[in-house]
Design a protein around this motif. Structure first.
Motif, PDB file in Angstrom:
ATOM      1  N   ILE A   1       3.400  13.173  45.480  1.00  5.94           N
ATOM      2  CA  ILE A   1       2.823  12.947  44.151  1.00  5.94           C
ATOM      3  C   ILE A   1       1.300  13.059  44.209  1.00  5.94           C
ATOM      4  N   ASP A   2       0.719  12.505  45.270  1.00  4.91           N
ATOM      5  CA  ASP A   2      -0.736  12.559  45.417  1.00  4.91           C
ATOM      6  C   ASP A   2      -1.226  14.004  45.535  1.00  4.91           C
ATOM      7  N   LEU A   3      -0.507  14.825  46.292  1.00  4.37           N
ATOM      8  CA  LEU A   3      -0.937  16.217  46.465  1.00  4.37           C
ATOM      9  C   LEU A   3      -0.740  17.037  45.182  1.00  4.37           C
ATOM     10  N   ILE A   4       0.309  16.740  44.429  1.00  2.37           N
ATOM     11  CA  ILE A   4       0.492  17.422  43.145  1.00  2.37           C
ATOM     12  C   ILE A   4      -0.687  17.107  42.220  1.00  2.37           C
ATOM     13  N   GLU A   5      -1.075  15.835  42.192  1.00  3.78           N
ATOM     14  CA  GLU A   5      -2.212  15.444  41.356  1.00  3.78           C
ATOM     15  C   GLU A   5      -3.506  16.081  41.861  1.00  3.78           C
ATOM     16  N   ARG A   6      -3.582  16.247  43.173  1.00  2.00           N
ATOM     17  CA  ARG A   6      -4.763  16.906  43.740  1.00  2.00           C
ATOM     18  C   ARG A   6      -4.795  18.385  43.356  1.00  2.00           C
ATOM     19  N   LEU A   7      -3.637  19.009  43.330  1.00  2.82           N
ATOM     20  CA  LEU A   7      -3.559  20.405  42.876  1.00  2.82           C
ATOM     21  C   LEU A   7      -4.007  20.532  41.424  1.00  2.82           C
ATOM     22  N   THR A   8      -3.613  19.579  40.593  1.00  2.24           N
ATOM     23  CA  THR A   8      -4.013  19.599  39.187  1.00  2.24           C
ATOM     24  C   THR A   8      -5.526  19.484  39.053  1.00  2.24           C
ATOM     25  N   SER A   9      -6.118  18.584  39.843  1.00  6.64           N
ATOM     26  CA  SER A   9      -7.583  18.446  39.816  1.00  6.64           C
ATOM     27  C   SER A   9      -8.262  19.714  40.311  1.00  6.64           C
ATOM     28  N   ASN A  10      -7.715  20.313  41.360  1.00  5.86           N
ATOM     29  CA  ASN A  10      -8.298  21.554  41.878  1.00  5.86           C
ATOM     30  C   ASN A  10      -8.188  22.680  40.856  1.00  5.86           C
ATOM     31  N   LEU A  11      -7.096  22.705  40.104  1.00  2.00           N
ATOM     32  CA  LEU A  11      -6.941  23.729  39.068  1.00  2.00           C
ATOM     33  C   LEU A  11      -7.997  23.568  37.979  1.00  2.00           C
ATOM     34  N   LYS A  12      -8.264  22.329  37.574  1.00  2.00           N
ATOM     35  CA  LYS A  12      -9.312  22.084  36.576  1.00  2.00           C
ATOM     36  C   LYS A  12     -10.681  22.504  37.116  1.00  2.00           C
ATOM     37  N   ALA A  13     -10.919  22.212  38.388  1.00  2.00           N
ATOM     38  CA  ALA A  13     -12.184  22.632  38.993  1.00  2.00           C
ATOM     39  C   ALA A  13     -12.286  24.148  39.045  1.00  2.00           C
ATOM     40  N   ALA A  14     -11.174  24.825  39.336  1.00  2.00           N
ATOM     41  CA  ALA A  14     -11.174  26.286  39.383  1.00  2.00           C
ATOM     42  C   ALA A  14     -11.471  26.874  38.009  1.00  2.00           C
ATOM     43  N   ALA A  15     -10.907  26.291  36.943  1.00  2.00           N
ATOM     44  CA  ALA A  15     -11.178  26.770  35.587  1.00  2.00           C
ATOM     45  C   ALA A  15     -12.646  26.593  35.230  1.00  2.00           C
ATOM     46  N   ALA A  16     -13.221  25.440  35.603  1.00  2.00           N
ATOM     47  CA  ALA A  16     -14.643  25.215  35.345  1.00  2.00           C
ATOM     48  C   ALA A  16     -15.501  26.194  36.137  1.00  2.00           C
ATOM     49  N   LEU A  17     -15.125  26.419  37.396  1.00  2.00           N
ATOM     50  CA  LEU A  17     -15.861  27.353  38.242  1.00  2.00           C
ATOM     51  C   LEU A  17     -15.780  28.777  37.698  1.00  2.00           C
ATOM     52  N   PHE A  18     -14.636  29.140  37.167  1.00  2.00           N
ATOM     53  CA  PHE A  18     -14.444  30.475  36.593  1.00  2.00           C
ATOM     54  C   PHE A  18     -15.440  30.743  35.471  1.00  2.00           C
ATOM     55  N   MET A  19     -15.782  29.704  34.703  1.00  2.00           N
ATOM     56  CA  MET A  19     -16.715  29.875  33.591  1.00  2.00           C
ATOM     57  C   MET A  19     -18.171  29.701  34.019  1.00  2.00           C
TER      58      MET A  19
END
Length: 553
Positions: free
Chosen positions: A450-468
């Protein structure tokens, strides 16, 4: 035979005029497009700044349509209110008059020099921006050359009885002139070219000033029709607010112009005896008057548009693109912005898949697995639509920076789509296997997943911010996340070996499945990092080609 040849000459010179306008627009867009878009975005905070930004950007681009598409992108994404966006369009309409004012003077003699300079700059092996500026010079030269030839051609028609009869009939009906010029502008996609053509006719006396002014009103009306008809592909009414609002201001302006056309015509002709200059001045006066009339009324006008064209409450099909505007393909920087916004929807869809995967791992509900797997179709369709849209752009219209951004968008969406495939084809089947076999994870194993899934979600949000933002600091932080997943896999592998030694079959099977899930998550994270962090780090020179240490012997 001679009449047919003259028609071919007329069509050819009009085509040359249109091509010159196109070269100026594309050259400026390639050379300064990203800077112009950034300037426009910063100026949209207040009405007066938005008006001046619209005027300046359009004066450089010579395309109110391109400015409108940029502004529509900001408005549709909620980054700017409707009233400042309408102010931009009022400024853009004034900006289109500046090139007409310049070309209303007798500057045809500099056409060969402009073409020569432009060709030399384009042919020399210099920077891409210099080549693009060369296109601008060449386009200006072609416009001047076409106007000069049109003037010469009008001389042969000046005393033709049939031409006099036709133009005389048109002069008696200003409304007919408005409709004729509006249709011509809609077909040619350039009010600048149509107004310049009207100037050519008026300078030789082929049309009287009253008819010329009515034709100018029609040209201003026609240029507002294209964005309405060729706007966003979706049927969202709210997306039509800006182009429809701009069209309504033009309709109101044309209505007032027709009502007072005769006294205005007499006054302008008295002050400006040169017919060509009079046409240019009337064109500018009309747009300035419309801007002065509507600028104080934009807030209630925007409220009326929002009431008449409400945002649709019903959710749309998430797999259907909503930002890939076909009309934006004529302006590459706008098209790339639209594709980038659509790419963020891919990130949102992957985020929903991760949320579904978390729910599937935390419960024994098989429906969560089925629902989450269906969302992979959304990723596939959006990714396919974005790729098809970007590939359809003319590579000749893209500068070096545009090509880089195009590749970054493709890299982002393709990696996120592959991350979705890992969830669909690996992670969720492993979750289904756990339910089928009735395996139960240890408490620490469940918590780690569960912790790693939540970490993936946070990393995805960071990737979207980085993309912009393309911020190198976010890229380094995101890349470091690979270390955490690699360490988690290593620790799980050691724990699995320990359970193998203990010999408990149920614990061994659950541990093996736990290890498979960790590897799936590690793969998903690798795709997320590759989607956004690697392009930025590679551009900054901070990405090594290999993790292997090279030892010089």
């Amino acid at each position: 035979m001679g009449f047919s040849l003259n028609l071919v000459d007329l069509a050819g010179f009009i085509a040359l005029l249109l091509w010159g306008v196109h070269m100026v627009q594309t050259g400026v867009q390639r050379a300064f497009g990203p800077n112009l878009r950034a300037m426009l975005g910063q100026a949209l905070r207040n009405r007066s700044g938005a008006f001046l930004a619209g005027l300046g950007v359009t004066a450089i681009l010579q395309s109110s349509t391109a400015t409108g598409l940029m502004t529509a992108g900001f408005a549709a994404s909620g980054l700017v209110e409707l009233a400042p966006a309408l102010a931009v369009m009022l400024g853009a309409n004034v900006g289109t008059t500046l090139i007409v004012q310049i070309l209303s003077f007798n500057v045809a003699a500099v056409a060969p020099a402009l073409i020569l300079i432009g060709v030399l700059m384009f042919r020399r092996d210099v920077s891409p921006r210099a080549r693009d500026i060369g296109r601008v010079f060449t386009g200006l030269g072609l416009m001047l050359l076409a106007l000069h030839q049109l003037l010469e051609l009008m001389v042969s028609y000046e005393d033709t009885p049939s031409m006099r009869l036709l133009l005389g009939a048109a002069a008696t009906s200003p409304l007919l002139d408005v409709l004729l010029a509006a249709g011509l502008t809609w077909a040619m996609h350039s009010s600048v070219a149509v107004v310049l053509l009207i100037m050519s006719l008026a300078s030789k006396g082929a049309v009287p000033p009253l008819a010329a002014f009515a034709l100018v009103l029609g040209a201003n009306l026609g240029t507002a029709i294209n964005p309405v008809l060729e706007g966003p592909a979706n049927d969202e009414l709210a997306a039509k607010r800006l182009p429809i609002g701009n069209l309504l201001t033009r309709v109101a302006g044309v209505g007032f112009g027709l009502a007072f056309l005769e006294p205005i015509s007499r006054q302008i002709v008295t002050i400006v005896p040169d017919n060509a200059r009079a046409v240019a001045d009337f064109h500018s006066l009309f747009n300035i008057a419309v801007a002065a009339l509507f600028l104080p009324l934009l807030t209630p006008f925007a409220g009326l548009l929002e009431k008449l064209l409400p945002k649709r409450v019903d959710p749309t099909d998430p797999s259907q693109p909503i930002y890939l505007d076909p009309a934006a393909k004529e302006t590459p920087i706008v098209a790339l912005g639209a594709a980038a916004r659509e790419a963020l929807r891919v990130a949102d869809a992957l985020g929903e898949m991760l949320a579904g995967a978390r729910a599937a791992l935390a419960s024994a509900d098989r429906r969560k697995i089925v629902e989450t797997r269906r969302r992979d179709d959304v990723l596939d369709r959006l990714n396919g639509a974005i790729k098809a849209y970007l590939i359809s752009l003319d590579p000749e219209e893209l500068n070096e920076q545009d090509h880089r951004r195009l590749n970054e968008i493709l890299c982002f969406t393709m990696n996120l789509e592959q991350a979705g495939d890992v969830i669909d084809r690996n992670l969720l089947p492993h979750a289904a296997k756990r339910l089928k076999r009735g395996l139960v994870f240890a408490r620490e194993e469940q918590a780690e997943l569960i912790d790693l899934i939540e970490r993936l979600t946070s990393n995805l949000k960071a990737a979207a911010a980085l993309f912009m933002t393309e911020d190198a600091r976010i890229a380094r932080t995101l890349a470091d996340e690979k270390i955490a997943f690699r360490e988690a896999e290593t620790q799980a592998t050691l724990a699995h070996f320990e359970r193998l030694r203990n010999g408990r079959l149920d614990a061994v099977q659950a541990s093996a499945l736990h290890l498979d899930l960790l590897r799936d998550m590690k793969s998903i994270n690798s795709h997320i990092v590759a989607a956004a962090a690697y392009p930025v780090l590679e551009r900054e020179g901070e990405l090594l080609p290999s993790r292997i240490i090279r030892v010089v012997r």
